[in-house]
Write a protein that holds these residues in place. Structure first.
Motif, PDB file in Angstrom:
ATOM      1  N   ARG A   1      19.283   2.150   5.555  1.00 52.06           N
ATOM      2  CA  ARG A   1      19.687   2.084   4.151  1.00 52.06           C
ATOM      3  C   ARG A   1      18.953   0.941   3.430  1.00 52.06           C
ATOM      4  NH1 ARG A   1      22.836   0.854  -0.019  1.00 52.06           N
ATOM      5  NH2 ARG A   1      22.886  -1.248   0.678  1.00 52.06           N
ATOM      6  N   ASN A   2      18.978  -0.252   4.047  1.00 50.64           N
ATOM      7  CA  ASN A   2      18.282  -1.402   3.467  1.00 50.64           C
ATOM      8  C   ASN A   2      16.779  -1.165   3.391  1.00 50.64           C
ATOM      9  OD1 ASN A   2      20.754  -2.543   3.441  1.00 50.64           O
ATOM     10  ND2 ASN A   2      20.214  -4.357   4.640  1.00 50.64           N
ATOM     11  N   ALA A   3      16.247  -0.535   4.439  1.00 54.25           N
ATOM     12  CA  ALA A   3      14.807  -0.267   4.474  1.00 54.25           C
ATOM     13  C   ALA A   3      14.417   0.691   3.349  1.00 54.25           C
ATOM     14  CB  ALA A   3      14.418   0.309   5.830  1.00 54.25           C
ATOM     15  N   ALA A   4      15.247   1.726   3.123  1.00 59.29           N
ATOM     16  CA  ALA A   4      14.964   2.698   2.061  1.00 59.29           C
ATOM     17  C   ALA A   4      15.036   2.017   0.701  1.00 59.29           C
ATOM     18  CB  ALA A   4      15.952   3.851   2.133  1.00 59.29           C
ATOM     19  N   ALA A   5      16.090   1.210   0.488  1.00 57.43           N
ATOM     20  CA  ALA A   5      16.256   0.521  -0.795  1.00 57.43           C
ATOM     21  C   ALA A   5      15.098  -0.444  -1.026  1.00 57.43           C
ATOM     22  CB  ALA A   5      17.589  -0.223  -0.817  1.00 57.43           C
ATOM     23  N   GLY A   6      14.728  -1.188   0.026  1.00 58.78           N
ATOM     24  CA  GLY A   6      13.633  -2.149  -0.074  1.00 58.78           C
ATOM     25  C   GLY A   6      12.313  -1.451  -0.399  1.00 58.78           C
ATOM     26  N   THR A   7      12.120  -0.275   0.166  1.00 61.03           N
ATOM     27  CA  THR A   7      10.886   0.479  -0.056  1.00 61.03           C
ATOM     28  C   THR A   7      10.806   0.960  -1.507  1.00 61.03           C
ATOM     29  OG1 THR A   7      10.958   1.212   2.232  1.00 61.03           O
ATOM     30  CG2 THR A   7       9.546   2.460   0.746  1.00 61.03           C
ATOM     31  N   LEU A   8      11.920   1.475  -2.029  1.00 66.86           N
ATOM     32  CA  LEU A   8      11.913   1.974  -3.404  1.00 66.86           C
ATOM     33  C   LEU A   8      11.682   0.843  -4.401  1.00 66.86           C
ATOM     34  CD1 LEU A   8      14.765   4.609  -3.277  1.00 66.86           C
ATOM     35  CD2 LEU A   8      12.321   5.008  -3.459  1.00 66.86           C
TER      36      LEU A   8
ATOM     37  N   LEU B   1       9.716  -1.515  -4.198  1.00 63.03           N
ATOM     38  CA  LEU B   1       8.295  -1.852  -4.303  1.00 63.03           C
ATOM     39  C   LEU B   1       7.628  -1.072  -5.429  1.00 63.03           C
ATOM     40  CD1 LEU B   1       7.385  -1.799  -0.521  1.00 63.03           C
ATOM     41  CD2 LEU B   1       7.650  -3.825  -1.963  1.00 63.03           C
ATOM     42  N   LEU B   2       8.260   0.017  -5.870  1.00 55.47           N
ATOM     43  CA  LEU B   2       7.739   0.863  -6.950  1.00 55.47           C
ATOM     44  C   LEU B   2       6.313   1.347  -6.663  1.00 55.47           C
ATOM     45  CD1 LEU B   2       8.995  -1.139 -10.079  1.00 55.47           C
ATOM     46  CD2 LEU B   2      10.096   0.801  -8.975  1.00 55.47           C
ATOM     47  N   SER B   3       6.063   1.684  -5.407  1.00 57.12           N
ATOM     48  CA  SER B   3       4.727   2.159  -5.057  1.00 57.12           C
ATOM     49  C   SER B   3       4.832   3.480  -4.301  1.00 57.12           C
ATOM     50  CB  SER B   3       4.020   1.105  -4.181  1.00 57.12           C
ATOM     51  OG  SER B   3       3.072   1.730  -3.344  1.00 57.12           O
ATOM     52  N   ALA B   4       4.281   4.543  -4.903  1.00 57.05           N
ATOM     53  CA  ALA B   4       4.348   5.867  -4.282  1.00 57.05           C
ATOM     54  C   ALA B   4       3.611   5.868  -2.943  1.00 57.05           C
ATOM     55  CB  ALA B   4       3.760   6.914  -5.217  1.00 57.05           C
ATOM     56  N   ASP B   5       2.511   5.123  -2.876  1.00 61.32           N
ATOM     57  CA  ASP B   5       1.732   5.051  -1.626  1.00 61.32           C
ATOM     58  C   ASP B   5       2.580   4.493  -0.492  1.00 61.32           C
ATOM     59  OD1 ASP B   5      -0.386   5.991  -2.947  1.00 61.32           O
ATOM     60  OD2 ASP B   5      -1.449   4.066  -3.138  1.00 61.32           O
ATOM     61  N   GLU B   6       3.283   3.423  -0.822  1.00 58.95           N
ATOM     62  CA  GLU B   6       4.081   2.750   0.201  1.00 58.95           C
ATOM     63  C   GLU B   6       5.228   3.653   0.674  1.00 58.95           C
ATOM     64  OE1 GLU B   6       4.146  -0.236   2.787  1.00 58.95           O
ATOM     65  OE2 GLU B   6       2.662   0.023   1.187  1.00 58.95           O
ATOM     66  N   VAL B   7       5.830   4.377  -0.281  1.00 59.74           N
ATOM     67  CA  VAL B   7       6.908   5.312   0.058  1.00 59.74           C
ATOM     68  C   VAL B   7       6.393   6.345   1.051  1.00 59.74           C
ATOM     69  CG1 VAL B   7       8.352   7.177  -0.841  1.00 59.74           C
ATOM     70  CG2 VAL B   7       8.220   5.024  -2.086  1.00 59.74           C
TER      71      VAL B   7
END
Ligand SMILES: [Zn+2]
Length: 511
Positions: A25-32, A34-40
């Motif tokens: 959950r934290n990892a998903a929230a942290g990823t979003l 970043l506001l980067s589609a590439d990183e997602v």
């Protein structure tokens, strides 16, 4: 984020010496964030769709909508079931209580929905959630740890909450150090003592709670817990309503957390929507600049420049939002006052029944209970509030600052808030007169503008709408809606789904 992606991500972070994520959950929230589609994409985030907003003819049930979305190629959860009665629902919940541990993703519950869209519309919404969907939470995970000490927090209403300080323990993937102990009764009921091994559980709340004691591992020489008798913040003798489990600090006007809590509530988004969080309230209060909400309207750039970590830009934004707050509808101002037991919905009823602070403040208990949804408890609370000399003084200052002390003519004729904040340009010919359409927009909380510009929300186009207006809407990307679309928005025609349906400007005009 599937467990597999989560494990891969953490392994990579460990290799690179980066801090690890506690759970998917934290990892998903942290990823979003970043506001980067590439990183997602790199991190293997995925998405299931649970609802289709549609008015496609033939789609009449939630089940059909999900099947259709799946046929379109969207990912829809395969673990769904069309249940015909509550027994089937209960059996489904029982099954997943244990089966969920074998799913590739973390899950904490099941949502039960009414299938038929027509029934969904009949059931409608409360202020907070739809009446046709309800969440079932799986039994929470528990962990055992030692209770080190107990703190007491005082909230905006003076309610005291005991908070346990625990030996850090891992629970559902996060480290827990603090947990709620509810109230004195619960502590006495479980005979919870400092030094005990206690069970902690994570429910839907942010803070976990202590749910029991392991008596077999109690150390020798402990004593039953003694609940505090005085407010930890201001030293006042605590009171307890025999009807309520909680202790209260009755020092409403001098107890710091209660004062700060009221100011923060007044500023909150659903109240006056004034920028600045807890840290700002703390600074303003500790410097004696704002001791009740009326103080906000006497702030100046000079005063604000004396605050630590507070720049010119923040000052400008804050002062602008304070100025803008003078334009909120009357019911939001009533809600912002923080009268005990008067929430958002009650404030709306009071606003449309009494229409001004003056009428409300002089209403008798009988007159108050005549208003819809107002019981004796709320009536008494309102009477008590307005009778207080401090409140009278604060209200005087707020009135002098130009706050909305009564309902405006527009609000008084309001039928609903369904178009609140939405701006329309009305153009062309309709089945009813244009004046009638404009009036409908206003009675549902919307605004009518005369020219198409970027800050417009909808161009409501009838027959023979001028091509120039259509072209401009198309260029600025403003949705063009028909009379039928509009009537659906305000509920005068049945709509499917719950959100606004819009259609893009006709492609002909894009040429
Ligand atoms: Zn106190």
């Amino acid at each position: 984020m599937p467990f597999s992606s989560f494990r891969e991500l953490n392994a990579l972070r460990e290799e690179n010496g980066e801090p690890l994520f506690a759970n998917p959950r934290n990892a998903a929230a942290g990823t979003l964030k970043l506001l980067s589609a590439d990183e997602v994409e790199k991190r293997g985030l995925d998405c299931f769709l649970y609802h289709v907003v549609t008015s496609i003819p033939g789609l009449e049930t939630h089940w059909q909508a999900l099947e259709t979305a799946s046929a379109w190629g969207f990912q829809v959860s395969a673990h769904r079931k069309l249940c015909r009665d509550t027994h089937e629902v209960m059996a489904f919940l029982d099954h997943w209580e244990t089966a969920r541990t074998s799913l590739p993703v973390a899950t904490d519950g099941v949502v039960v929905k009414v299938n038929d869209f027509a029934l969904q519309r009949t059931l409608g919404m409360t202020a907070k959630s739809p009446r046709w969907a309800t969440a079932y939470k799986f039994k929470a995970e528990q962990a055992a740890t030692r209770l080190l000490s107990v703190d007491f927090q005082v909230g905006r209403t003076g309610a005291v909450t005991p908070v346990a300080n625990l030996e850090p323990v891992l629970l559902s993937g996060t480290t827990v150090k603090r947990a709620s102990l509810h109230n004195a009764d619960q502590i006495a009921l479980h005979d919870i003592r400092t030094g005990d091994t206690v069970y902690v559980e994570k429910g839907g709340e942010i803070i976990p709670k202590v749910v029991g004691v392991d008596l077999s591992s109690r150390p020798t020489g402990t004593f039953p817990f003694e609940y505090i008798t005085h407010c930890p913040e201001c030293g006042t003798l605590l009171e307890r309503d025999p009807q309520e489990a909680k202790h209260f600090c009755p020092n409403r006007w001098e107890c710091p957390p209660q004062i700060k809590g009221r100011i923060a509530h007044f500023m909150s988004r659903k109240a006056m929507n004034i920028l600045g969080g807890e840290a700002l309230v703390e600074q303003l209060f500790s410097k004696n600049l704002v001791t009740d909400p009326s103080g906000l309207y006497y702030l100046t750039p000079e005063v604000l420049s004396s605050l630590e970590n507070w720049g010119d830009k923040s000052t400008g934004n804050l002062l602008r939002s304070i100025e803008a707050s003078k334009q909120v509808p009357f019911h939001r101002f009533l809600y912002a006052l923080g009268i005990p037991f008067v929430g958002e919905t009650t404030a709306k009823y009071l606003a449309s029944h009494f229409r001004s602070v003056q009428e409300l403040s002089k209403a008798s208990a009988e007159e108050l209970t005549e208003a819809p949804e107002i019981g004796e408890k709320i009536a008494e609370s309102i009477r008590e509030y307005f009778q207080h000399p401090r409140i009278a003084l604060m209200l005087e200052k707020l009135r002098a600052s130009g706050l909305p002390f009564e309902q405006s003519a527009g609000e008084a004729n309001r039928i609903s808030d369904s178009l609140e904040g939405k701006k329309f340009v009305v153009s062309g010919q309709f089945t009813r007169s244009r004046e009638e359409i404009k009036k409908l927009i206003e009675t549902h909380g919307g605004k009518v503008l005369s020219t198409v510009s970027a800050n417009l929300d909808f161009l409501l186009a009838g027959e023979k709408t001028g091509p120039a207006k259509m072209q401009k809407a198309s260029k600025t990307g403003i949705p063009v809606i028909s009379e039928t679309d509009f009537l659906k928005m305000i509920g005068e025609m049945p709509a499917t789904g719950t959100l606004f349906e819009t259609k893009k400007p006709d492609s002909l005009f894009e040429l």
